[in-house]
Write an enzyme that holds these catalytic residues in place. Sequence first.
Site, PDB file in Angstrom:
ATOM      1  N   SER A 148       7.060  -4.077  -6.444  1.00  0.00           N
ATOM      2  CA  SER A 148       6.980  -5.430  -7.005  1.00  0.00           C
ATOM      3  C   SER A 148       7.851  -5.597  -8.246  1.00  0.00           C
ATOM      4  CB  SER A 148       5.516  -5.764  -7.340  1.00  0.00           C
ATOM      5  OG  SER A 148       4.959  -4.776  -8.189  1.00  0.00           O
ATOM      6  N   GLU A 178      -5.366  -6.520  -1.556  1.00  0.00           N
ATOM      7  CA  GLU A 178      -5.130  -6.199  -0.141  1.00  0.00           C
ATOM      8  C   GLU A 178      -6.406  -5.696   0.524  1.00  0.00           C
ATOM      9  OE1 GLU A 178      -2.922  -2.746   2.469  1.00  0.00           O
ATOM     10  OE2 GLU A 178      -1.896  -3.395   0.644  1.00  0.00           O
ATOM     11  N   CYS A 206      10.284  -4.212  -2.089  1.00  0.00           N
ATOM     12  CA  CYS A 206      10.287  -3.748  -0.706  1.00  0.00           C
ATOM     13  C   CYS A 206      10.557  -4.959   0.186  1.00  0.00           C
ATOM     14  CB  CYS A 206       8.945  -3.116  -0.358  1.00  0.00           C
ATOM     15  SG  CYS A 206       7.549  -4.276  -0.443  1.00  0.00           S
ATOM     16  N   HIS A 215      -8.642  -3.917  -5.199  1.00  0.00           N
ATOM     17  CA  HIS A 215      -7.277  -4.369  -4.904  1.00  0.00           C
ATOM     18  C   HIS A 215      -7.325  -5.548  -3.934  1.00  0.00           C
ATOM     19  CE1 HIS A 215      -3.090  -4.303  -3.543  1.00  0.00           C
ATOM     20  NE2 HIS A 215      -2.822  -3.605  -4.631  1.00  0.00           N
ATOM     21  N   ASN A 257       1.156   0.506  -6.265  1.00  0.00           N
ATOM     22  CA  ASN A 257       2.184   1.444  -5.816  1.00  0.00           C
ATOM     23  C   ASN A 257       3.010   1.982  -6.986  1.00  0.00           C
ATOM     24  OD1 ASN A 257       5.080   0.019  -5.718  1.00  0.00           O
ATOM     25  ND2 ASN A 257       3.542  -1.514  -5.207  1.00  0.00           N
ATOM     26  N   CYS A 315       2.559  -9.697   3.849  1.00  0.00           N
ATOM     27  CA  CYS A 315       3.464  -8.680   4.380  1.00  0.00           C
ATOM     28  C   CYS A 315       3.065  -8.359   5.820  1.00  0.00           C
ATOM     29  CB  CYS A 315       3.381  -7.422   3.519  1.00  0.00           C
ATOM     30  SG  CYS A 315       4.298  -6.020   4.194  1.00  0.00           S
ATOM     31  N   CYS A 319       2.398   2.098   4.633  1.00  0.00           N
ATOM     32  CA  CYS A 319       3.751   1.591   4.849  1.00  0.00           C
ATOM     33  C   CYS A 319       4.759   2.738   4.741  1.00  0.00           C
ATOM     34  CB  CYS A 319       4.053   0.511   3.807  1.00  0.00           C
ATOM     35  SG  CYS A 319       5.765   0.008   3.739  1.00  0.00           S
ATOM     36  N   THR A 328      -1.986  -0.130   2.609  1.00  0.00           N
ATOM     37  CA  THR A 328      -0.585   0.171   2.919  1.00  0.00           C
ATOM     38  C   THR A 328       0.118   0.954   1.812  1.00  0.00           C
ATOM     39  OG1 THR A 328       0.168  -1.970   2.040  1.00  0.00           O
ATOM     40  CG2 THR A 328      -0.332  -1.862   4.403  1.00  0.00           C
ATOM     41  N   HIS A 380      -0.002  -9.734  -0.513  1.00  0.00           N
ATOM     42  CA  HIS A 380      -1.123  -8.804  -0.319  1.00  0.00           C
ATOM     43  C   HIS A 380      -2.061  -9.247   0.802  1.00  0.00           C
ATOM     44  CE1 HIS A 380      -0.067  -8.932  -4.684  1.00  0.00           C
ATOM     45  NE2 HIS A 380       0.036  -7.631  -4.489  1.00  0.00           N
TER      46      HIS A 380
END
Length: 294
Positions: free
Chosen positions: A274, A136, A12, A134, A232, A106, A202, A174, A84
């Site tokens: 990723s 993030e 991404c 996670h 993701n 990001c 996102c 996200t 992240h």
Amino acid sequence: MEITLSQYAGFCEGVERAYDIVEKVAKDPETKRPVFVLGSLVHNDEVVRKIEEMGIKKISVDGNLMGFLNSAKKEIGTLIITAHGIGPKIYKFAEKNNINLIDTTCPKVIKVQRLAESFSKRGYQLVIIGEKNHKEIKGIYEWAKEKAFIVENQEDLQNINLDPEKKVAVISQTTQDREFFEQSAKQIKEKYPQAEIINSICMTTHDRQTEIKELARKNDIVIVIGSPKSANSNRLWEIAKNINSKTYFIEREDELKEGWFANCKKVAIAAGASTPRWIIEDVTRKLKSMGNKS
């Protein structure tokens, strides 16, 4: 065998940006060395290996990270924050110890961090829809001054216990599944009508998830390429699998099995944010080779 490649397959914008920054840092003779990255730049072993080949060392973010950094601070020239994101303690540490900091977080994750920080400062009770372990989410939680309720599943949702007299805000990881976020937000809103709901998923993640449903319906087989560590990528696989039982999750082309494609006329390829371009190309090449044999 007809092969359809997802238009969103691969890096991404946020991951592409992070990887480009790291490449420039590695090649720049002015970079203060040694260079360390806080964990995996993205959740993909091939990308991590390439970064290590650039001479950048990985620091584990599990366990007592700040204790390790304090003991090793004289050995660090440059510290890279991954896509992240991470909590505010690292920024203060780098500034205090005159360590060069490269931030590849990001921009969409930064937005969620700022929301968490803002709601926390204004005394809101914060609910974060996301995976507790996670990277993030851990960073966002720290920006919220470690005062937030994290909802990962239906059980967490049922166990929410907030003060109905105080303000409530709901934000999201996200890369969260949109359906679970909307379902969770609806239940929270019913219980706490004053809750402010901010969909911080996102848009690219949303587009990938919408597309994978269509691909799963229109193809005999779906191949999802990604790392088992990638949230993701796993989510894409789960969504497709719920629609098409012949959905397979792989990391690289050597995991493809010819037996999967017996009597297959149409196959779709999707890949997480990723997953690097070169792995997608390898998988596509091998699938074409299989198709030519049949």
